[in-house]
Design an enzyme around this catalytic site. Structure first.
Site, mmCIF file in Angstrom:
data_model
loop_
_atom_site.group_PDB
_atom_site.id
_atom_site.type_symbol
_atom_site.label_atom_id
_atom_site.label_comp_id
_atom_site.label_asym_id
_atom_site.label_seq_id
_atom_site.Cartn_x
_atom_site.Cartn_y
_atom_site.Cartn_z
ATOM 1 N N ARG A 24 -16.596 131.826 24.787
ATOM 2 C CA ARG A 24 -17.596 131.120 25.605
ATOM 3 C C ARG A 24 -16.966 130.265 26.713
ATOM 4 O O ARG A 24 -17.640 129.413 27.285
ATOM 5 C CB ARG A 24 -18.510 130.255 24.731
ATOM 6 C CG ARG A 24 -19.295 131.021 23.667
ATOM 7 C CD ARG A 24 -20.257 132.027 24.312
ATOM 8 N NE ARG A 24 -21.211 132.562 23.358
ATOM 9 C CZ ARG A 24 -21.060 133.722 22.718
ATOM 10 N NH1 ARG A 24 -19.973 134.453 22.921
ATOM 11 N NH2 ARG A 24 -21.981 134.145 21.886
ATOM 12 N N LEU A 25 -15.693 130.488 27.021
ATOM 13 C CA LEU A 25 -15.070 129.782 28.148
ATOM 14 C C LEU A 25 -15.312 130.600 29.421
ATOM 15 O O LEU A 25 -14.383 131.136 30.051
ATOM 16 C CB LEU A 25 -13.575 129.575 27.891
ATOM 17 C CG LEU A 25 -13.235 128.573 26.797
ATOM 18 C CD1 LEU A 25 -11.734 128.525 26.553
ATOM 19 C CD2 LEU A 25 -13.747 127.178 27.179
#
Length: 230
Positions: free
Chosen positions: A205-206
């Site tokens: 989720r970066l």
């Protein structure tokens, strides 16, 4: 045949859908990789989405604000993009048409899920001119022109049969004639963007988020680019 669904099975399916975790991969979006003009960058991503067989790559979620302040959204199709903005066509008396008349600002979201990308566009909206609307209308399939003429989009109707009766009456009226007149209520809109965000899904989720912005009041302002946290 029964349409009943086992409640336990349904609950498990819903639970799985709500808690699934997908890793979006390592494809990156770096400042050095994007064009200095966000319209050029959008064209690149649109072409890539099409080449990578994203379903309906020109489909976008149009977000508007009704006259009473209620937000609403729906999917429409992008039909043009250039330095002047993003163009789509609709019934101007529909809910979205009335909303844009009351609040001529909107967002466009291109949800290219299979390639883990999104583009979010924000800007001011104005009607396209009659010549542009006429040209697009003339290129639509015959059935689509008949349907758009028959339907008063977003208005209530008593039944499907009533709508189909209108279509049949128009098909009889235009039998043997391809020149279906464009209703005055139907036409194009152009969104002139002041903000365009490019979103690339990444591992854990970066995600990469690069946003271009410019002064909404300036006719020919340059774009500024910055990175946002995911």
């Amino acid at each position: 045949m029964s349409d009943a669904i086992d409640p336990d099975r349904l609950d498990r399916a819903v639970e799985h859908a709500l808690h699934r975790h997908t890793d979006y991969g390592a494809e990156e979006l770096d400042e050095s990789h994007v064009a200095s003009d966000p319209i050029v960058q959008f064209d690149r991503w649109l072409a890539e989405a099409d080449a990578r067989e994203v379903y309906e790559p020109n489909a976008m979620v149009l977000g508007t604000i009704d006259a009473d302040g209620t937000p609403s959204s729906r999917t429409v199709l992008l039909r043009g993009v250039d330095d002047r903005g993003f163009v789509f066509f609709t019934d101007r008396e529909s809910r979205k048409g009335r909303a844009l008349a009351a609040h001529p600002t909107a967002t466009l979201l291109f949800p290219w899920y299979p390639v883990h990308r999104q583009v979010i566009v924000t800007g001011a909206v104005a009607p396209a001119d009659d010549e542009e609307s006429d040209a697009y209308w003339a290129g639509r399939p015959y059935g689509s022109r008949i349907a758009a003429t028959a339907s008063r989009q977003s208005r209530p109707i008593a039944s499907r049969a009533e709508l189909e009766a209108r279509v049949a009456a128009l098909e009889e009226e235009y039998a043997g004639v391809d020149d279906v007149r464009r209703p005055e209520r139907w036409g194009g809109f152009r969104l002139r963007p002041w903000r365009i965000e490019f979103w690339q899904g990444r591992t854990s989720r970066l995600h990469d988020r690069l946003v271009f912005t410019r002064d909404p009041a300036a006719d020919a302002a340059g774009w500024e680019l910055e990175r946002l946290q995911p």
